[in-house]
Design an enzyme around this catalytic site. Structure first.
Site, PDB file in Angstrom:
ATOM      1  N   ARG A  51     -14.821 -44.560   0.047  1.00 14.88           N
ATOM      2  CA  ARG A  51     -14.903 -42.981   0.188  1.00 14.88           C
ATOM      3  C   ARG A  51     -14.995 -42.465  -1.205  1.00 14.88           C
ATOM      4  O   ARG A  51     -14.123 -42.683  -1.811  1.00 14.88           O
ATOM      5  CB  ARG A  51     -14.426 -42.390   1.222  1.00 14.88           C
ATOM      6  CG  ARG A  51     -14.740 -40.807   1.659  1.00 14.88           C
ATOM      7  CD  ARG A  51     -14.209 -40.641   2.906  1.00 14.88           C
ATOM      8  NE  ARG A  51     -12.725 -40.398   3.072  1.00 14.88           N
ATOM      9  CZ  ARG A  51     -12.009 -41.091   3.873  1.00 14.88           C
ATOM     10  NH1 ARG A  51     -12.692 -42.114   4.605  1.00 14.88           N
ATOM     11  NH2 ARG A  51     -10.584 -41.098   3.819  1.00 14.88           N
ATOM     12  N   ASP A  86      -9.372 -31.188  -0.914  1.00 14.11           N
ATOM     13  CA  ASP A  86      -9.337 -32.558  -0.069  1.00 14.11           C
ATOM     14  C   ASP A  86     -10.236 -33.513  -0.750  1.00 14.11           C
ATOM     15  O   ASP A  86     -11.699 -33.417  -1.183  1.00 14.11           O
ATOM     16  CB  ASP A  86     -10.084 -32.365   1.251  1.00 14.11           C
ATOM     17  CG  ASP A  86     -10.239 -33.320   1.967  1.00 14.11           C
ATOM     18  OD1 ASP A  86      -9.653 -34.393   1.848  1.00 14.11           O
ATOM     19  OD2 ASP A  86     -11.102 -33.125   3.095  1.00 14.11           O
ATOM     20  N   ASP A 110      18.302 -29.908  15.619  1.00 19.42           N
ATOM     21  CA  ASP A 110      18.073 -28.305  15.129  1.00 19.42           C
ATOM     22  C   ASP A 110      17.332 -28.679  13.802  1.00 19.42           C
ATOM     23  O   ASP A 110      17.288 -27.766  12.774  1.00 19.42           O
ATOM     24  CB  ASP A 110      19.416 -27.956  14.712  1.00 19.42           C
ATOM     25  CG  ASP A 110      20.298 -28.761  14.099  1.00 19.42           C
ATOM     26  OD1 ASP A 110      19.994 -29.924  13.801  1.00 19.42           O
ATOM     27  OD2 ASP A 110      21.358 -28.386  13.688  1.00 19.42           O
ATOM     28  N   HIS A 164      -8.333 -42.862   9.384  1.00 22.89           N
ATOM     29  CA  HIS A 164      -7.333 -41.829   9.136  1.00 22.89           C
ATOM     30  C   HIS A 164      -6.156 -42.621   9.078  1.00 22.89           C
ATOM     31  O   HIS A 164      -4.984 -42.461   9.727  1.00 22.89           O
ATOM     32  CB  HIS A 164      -7.152 -40.718  10.362  1.00 22.89           C
ATOM     33  CG  HIS A 164      -8.178 -39.786  10.184  1.00 22.89           C
ATOM     34  ND1 HIS A 164      -8.395 -38.908  11.264  1.00 22.89           N
ATOM     35  CD2 HIS A 164      -9.041 -39.263   9.276  1.00 22.89           C
ATOM     36  CE1 HIS A 164      -9.521 -38.179  10.880  1.00 22.89           C
ATOM     37  NE2 HIS A 164      -9.634 -38.269   9.704  1.00 22.89           N
ATOM     38  N   HIS A 184     -17.342 -31.381   5.346  1.00 23.20           N
ATOM     39  CA  HIS A 184     -16.953 -30.098   6.584  1.00 23.20           C
ATOM     40  C   HIS A 184     -16.268 -28.975   5.776  1.00 23.20           C
ATOM     41  O   HIS A 184     -16.304 -29.100   4.551  1.00 23.20           O
ATOM     42  CB  HIS A 184     -15.656 -30.840   7.158  1.00 23.20           C
ATOM     43  CG  HIS A 184     -14.384 -31.347   6.192  1.00 23.20           C
ATOM     44  ND1 HIS A 184     -13.482 -30.615   5.543  1.00 23.20           N
ATOM     45  CD2 HIS A 184     -14.218 -32.477   5.961  1.00 23.20           C
ATOM     46  CE1 HIS A 184     -12.602 -31.394   5.084  1.00 23.20           C
ATOM     47  NE2 HIS A 184     -13.077 -32.665   4.957  1.00 23.20           N
ATOM     48  N   TYR A 192     -17.569 -48.362   5.339  1.00 26.36           N
ATOM     49  CA  TYR A 192     -16.659 -49.257   6.098  1.00 26.36           C
ATOM     50  C   TYR A 192     -17.088 -50.524   6.443  1.00 26.36           C
ATOM     51  O   TYR A 192     -17.788 -50.348   7.538  1.00 26.36           O
ATOM     52  CB  TYR A 192     -15.726 -48.220   6.733  1.00 26.36           C
ATOM     53  CG  TYR A 192     -15.541 -46.803   6.192  1.00 26.36           C
ATOM     54  CD1 TYR A 192     -14.333 -46.340   5.336  1.00 26.36           C
ATOM     55  CD2 TYR A 192     -16.576 -45.854   6.609  1.00 26.36           C
ATOM     56  CE1 TYR A 192     -14.368 -45.149   4.856  1.00 26.36           C
ATOM     57  CE2 TYR A 192     -16.379 -44.567   6.228  1.00 26.36           C
ATOM     58  CZ  TYR A 192     -15.371 -44.250   4.987  1.00 26.36           C
ATOM     59  OH  TYR A 192     -15.311 -42.852   4.618  1.00 26.36           O
ATOM     60  N   HIS A 251      -9.995 -28.739   7.241  1.00 24.91           N
ATOM     61  CA  HIS A 251     -11.207 -28.732   8.181  1.00 24.91           C
ATOM     62  C   HIS A 251     -11.332 -27.365   8.640  1.00 24.91           C
ATOM     63  O   HIS A 251     -10.940 -27.027   9.785  1.00 24.91           O
ATOM     64  CB  HIS A 251     -11.342 -29.751   9.579  1.00 24.91           C
ATOM     65  CG  HIS A 251     -10.947 -31.225   8.918  1.00 24.91           C
ATOM     66  ND1 HIS A 251     -10.745 -31.985  10.015  1.00 24.91           N
ATOM     67  CD2 HIS A 251     -11.405 -31.706   8.103  1.00 24.91           C
ATOM     68  CE1 HIS A 251     -10.503 -33.295   9.213  1.00 24.91           C
ATOM     69  NE2 HIS A 251     -11.052 -33.238   8.250  1.00 24.91           N
ATOM     70  N   GLU A 286     -18.456 -36.018   1.254  1.00 25.79           N
ATOM     71  CA  GLU A 286     -17.582 -37.375   1.375  1.00 25.79           C
ATOM     72  C   GLU A 286     -18.268 -38.246   1.836  1.00 25.79           C
ATOM     73  O   GLU A 286     -17.839 -38.817   3.095  1.00 25.79           O
ATOM     74  CB  GLU A 286     -16.468 -36.957   2.097  1.00 25.79           C
ATOM     75  CG  GLU A 286     -16.355 -36.242   3.255  1.00 25.79           C
ATOM     76  CD  GLU A 286     -15.083 -35.816   3.903  1.00 25.79           C
ATOM     77  OE1 GLU A 286     -14.505 -37.168   3.912  1.00 25.79           O
ATOM     78  OE2 GLU A 286     -14.589 -34.828   4.263  1.00 25.79           O
ATOM     79  N   HIS A 297     -18.879 -41.167  10.165  1.00 25.67           N
ATOM     80  CA  HIS A 297     -18.462 -39.723  10.078  1.00 25.67           C
ATOM     81  C   HIS A 297     -19.533 -39.113   9.408  1.00 25.67           C
ATOM     82  O   HIS A 297     -20.661 -39.515   8.754  1.00 25.67           O
ATOM     83  CB  HIS A 297     -17.042 -39.456   9.363  1.00 25.67           C
ATOM     84  CG  HIS A 297     -16.979 -39.989   7.979  1.00 25.67           C
ATOM     85  ND1 HIS A 297     -17.658 -39.389   6.862  1.00 25.67           N
ATOM     86  CD2 HIS A 297     -16.492 -41.060   7.438  1.00 25.67           C
ATOM     87  CE1 HIS A 297     -17.218 -40.197   5.711  1.00 25.67           C
ATOM     88  NE2 HIS A 297     -16.537 -41.130   6.094  1.00 25.67           N
ATOM     89  N   ASP A 314      -7.145 -40.871  -0.206  1.00 21.35           N
ATOM     90  CA  ASP A 314      -7.689 -39.308   0.201  1.00 21.35           C
ATOM     91  C   ASP A 314      -6.263 -38.575   0.197  1.00 21.35           C
ATOM     92  O   ASP A 314      -5.539 -38.470   0.932  1.00 21.35           O
ATOM     93  CB  ASP A 314      -8.217 -39.550   1.505  1.00 21.35           C
ATOM     94  CG  ASP A 314      -8.958 -38.352   2.304  1.00 21.35           C
ATOM     95  OD1 ASP A 314      -8.545 -37.096   1.669  1.00 21.35           O
ATOM     96  OD2 ASP A 314      -9.751 -38.540   3.341  1.00 21.35           O
ATOM     97  N   GLU A 337     -15.055 -38.351  -2.328  1.00 18.05           N
ATOM     98  CA  GLU A 337     -14.975 -37.093  -1.726  1.00 18.05           C
ATOM     99  C   GLU A 337     -14.568 -35.937  -2.787  1.00 18.05           C
ATOM    100  O   GLU A 337     -13.662 -36.033  -3.273  1.00 18.05           O
ATOM    101  CB  GLU A 337     -13.777 -36.935  -0.670  1.00 18.05           C
ATOM    102  CG  GLU A 337     -13.933 -35.425   0.022  1.00 18.05           C
ATOM    103  CD  GLU A 337     -12.858 -35.489   1.223  1.00 18.05           C
ATOM    104  OE1 GLU A 337     -11.791 -36.342   1.294  1.00 18.05           O
ATOM    105  OE2 GLU A 337     -13.013 -34.660   2.075  1.00 18.05           O
TER     106      GLU A 337
HETATM  107  N1  GLY Z   1      -8.784 -35.614   4.511  1.00 15.96           N
HETATM  108  C1  GLY Z   1      -9.357 -35.452   5.809  1.00 15.96           C
HETATM  109  C2  GLY Z   1     -10.975 -35.417   5.617  1.00 15.96           C
HETATM  110  O1  GLY Z   1     -11.370 -36.108   4.276  1.00 15.96           O
HETATM  111  O2  GLY Z   1     -11.603 -35.113   6.446  1.00 15.96           O
HETATM  112 MN    MN Z   2     -12.521 -34.141   3.881  1.00 17.49          MN
HETATM  113 MN    MN Z   3     -10.080 -36.151   2.707  1.00 20.29          MN
END
Ligand code: GLY
Ligand code: MN
Ligand code: MN
Length: 452
Positions: free
Chosen positions: A420, A283, A50, A255, A369, A403, A376, A399, A365, A272, A422
């Site tokens: 990264r 983000d 529950d 991720h 976004h 890597y 996203h 971002e 990537h 991140d 961002e």
């Molecule tokens: N934190 C997810 C991204 O950077 O898209």
């Molecule tokens: Mn992002």
């Molecule tokens: Mn991010």
């Protein structure tokens, strides 16, 4: 900003009910008097027995109504004489409220959320089909939630059987509500911009706190928890997504969310993380030297990613696109990877190497976004095969990253480094505003804060 009494608690919302009403009025004009919009709230999800996962309202529903409770259903019925905005919601229930928390109830939905009419959920099956009568087009989200799709079909069937004796039409055309809602969600109003600015500032400040705390031997989890605490302390207890705190080669897992390794002297840590404020996401990613000093190879790669981000930022203005922005970053990264010998020299031009995606093993990537109620966020990147030009009021992340896998066939000094950087960016009439500006990102700034 308005405050809403709810029982004895106060709920403060930056997006006013006037603004929600304006959104509904604009949509009503677009839908026309032969259409009806039907939107479901999110449901609570069981974690086990529950115990539920923390509840998060459906973003479309929140955008339209501001109503925060699960299970509700909202209808927008343009031109309806008894009121255009009808909501079904959980009724007040002292017993349930004692256990699970306060509810607005139907009275609260009318008073605080400006519903023309509000009914308890147990009247949904009898009343909702009747509200579809006389409408030809039904705007509704479909193809996402099987159970909801079935309910919609049931309501339509029931409306159809009533229509035969009522002598009125029922919707024969189903239109995905996202076609209607998502282009509007893509352009942020001044109040939304302000909220996203605030969310980004809170997250930026939390990143700064982590820069003051990072040191060898600390567990990644300590930083993840400290980030949540620093946001909560500033009034943003929710996170927009599970934070990523990735020491050393963990940063090469895009991720990574295990967040449970010890940080090593000489490694970098990629963080991140971003809070959510009244439903709006931030983000932000920063990559830090655990001991306060970038090693020469770490610094070379870091400066390269930063240069790629700067190049992408020059494209963050009206008329440019997601693609031109990505290309700008990829051009700098590819050139830099060749200069560092991570990509071997060969006879092809830079343009040919970019077209062949030589950079892909190290940058897999896109460069950003849309950002908004969803991290996203909704909204197309392309329309009719053309990249959508940026417009003032759009918000996105920028971002770029690199890597280098631990087993990459490159000079050993670069292996296992993931970086990264961002930021959250608002497109303005003459360029952009970096909403996350307050999070330090130059080598000098970062080294100074960590060492202080
Ligand atoms: N934190 C997810 C991204 O950077 O898209
Ligand atoms: Mn992002
Ligand atoms: Mn991010």
């Amino acid at each position: 900003m308005i405050t809403e009494p709810r029982g004895s608690a106060k709920v403060v919302r930056t997006i006013s009910q006037n603004e929600h009403r304006q959104r509904r009025q604009q949509l009503a004009t677009e839908i026309g008097n032969d259409g009806v919009l039907l939107l479901p709230a999110a449901h609570e999800q069981l974690r086990n027995q529950d115990v539920h996962y923390p509840f998060r309202q459906n973003s479309d529903f929140l955008w339209l109504t501001g109503f925060p409770e699960p299970d509700a259903v909202a209808l927008l019925i343009p031109g309806r004489s008894r009121g255009e905005y009808v909501i079904f919601c959980r009724p007040r229930d002292p017993e349930r409220e004692l256990w699970d928390g306060r509810r607005y109830g139907t009275e609260g939905a009318r008073r605080h959320f400006r519903a023309s009419q509000a009914y308890p959920l147990d009247e949904l099956e009898t009343k909702l089909p009747e509200l579809l009568l006389g409408r030809q087009r039904l705007f509704v989200p479909f193809g996402r939630d099987d159970a909801f799709d079935l309910r919609v079909m049931r309501w339509l069937r029931s409306a159809r059987s009533q229509a035969r004796t009522a002598g009125r039409c029922v919707p024969t055309e189903l239109i995905d509500a996202s076609e209607l809602l998502h282009p509007r969600r893509q352009i942020k109003t001044p109040a939304e911009q302000q909220l996203m600015r605030q969310a980004a500032q809170i997250s930026a400040q939390a990143h700064r706190v982590l820069m003051q705390q990072v040191q060898p031997g600390l567990n990644e989890q300590m930083l993840a928890s400290a980030f949540g605490a620093a946001c909560g302390e500033q009034g943003a207890p929710e996170q927009a997504y599970p934070p990523i705190v990735a020491g050393g080669a963990n940063a090469c897992i895009l991720h990574y969310t295990e967040n449970n390794a010890r940080l090593k002297d000489g490694d970098l840590v990629l963080i991140d993380a971003g809070c959510e404020l009244e439903g709006y996401a931030s983000d932000i990613t920063r990559t830090l030297p655990v001991n306060g000093r970038f090693s020469p190879p770490q610094r070379q790669l870091y400066e390269l990613v930063l240069a790629a981000q700067q190049a992408a930022l020059t494209k963050a203005r009206p008329g440019q696109t997601w693609e031109t922005l990505h290309r700008a970053a990829v051009q700098v990264l590819t050139r830099g990877l060749i200069d560092l010998g991570i990509l071997p020299q060969d006879t092809r031009s830079l343009a040919k190497r970019i077209k062949a995606e030589d950079y892909k093993p190290y940058y897999m990537h896109r460069t950003g976004h849309w950002l908004g109620l969803d991290v996203h966020d909704v909204g197309n990147y392309r329309h009719n095969k053309r990249w959508l030009p940026f417009e003032p009021g759009m918000t996105l992340t920028i971002e770029p990253g690199l890597y280098i896998a631990p087993d990459a066939a490159v000079d050993a000094c670069y292996r296992g480094i993931g970086i990264r950087i961002e930021d959250d960016v608002l497109i303005t009439a003459d360029g952009h505003e970096i909403l996350s500006q307050a999070a330090p990102k130059t080598v000098a700034e970062i080294e100074e804060i960590i060492s202080a």
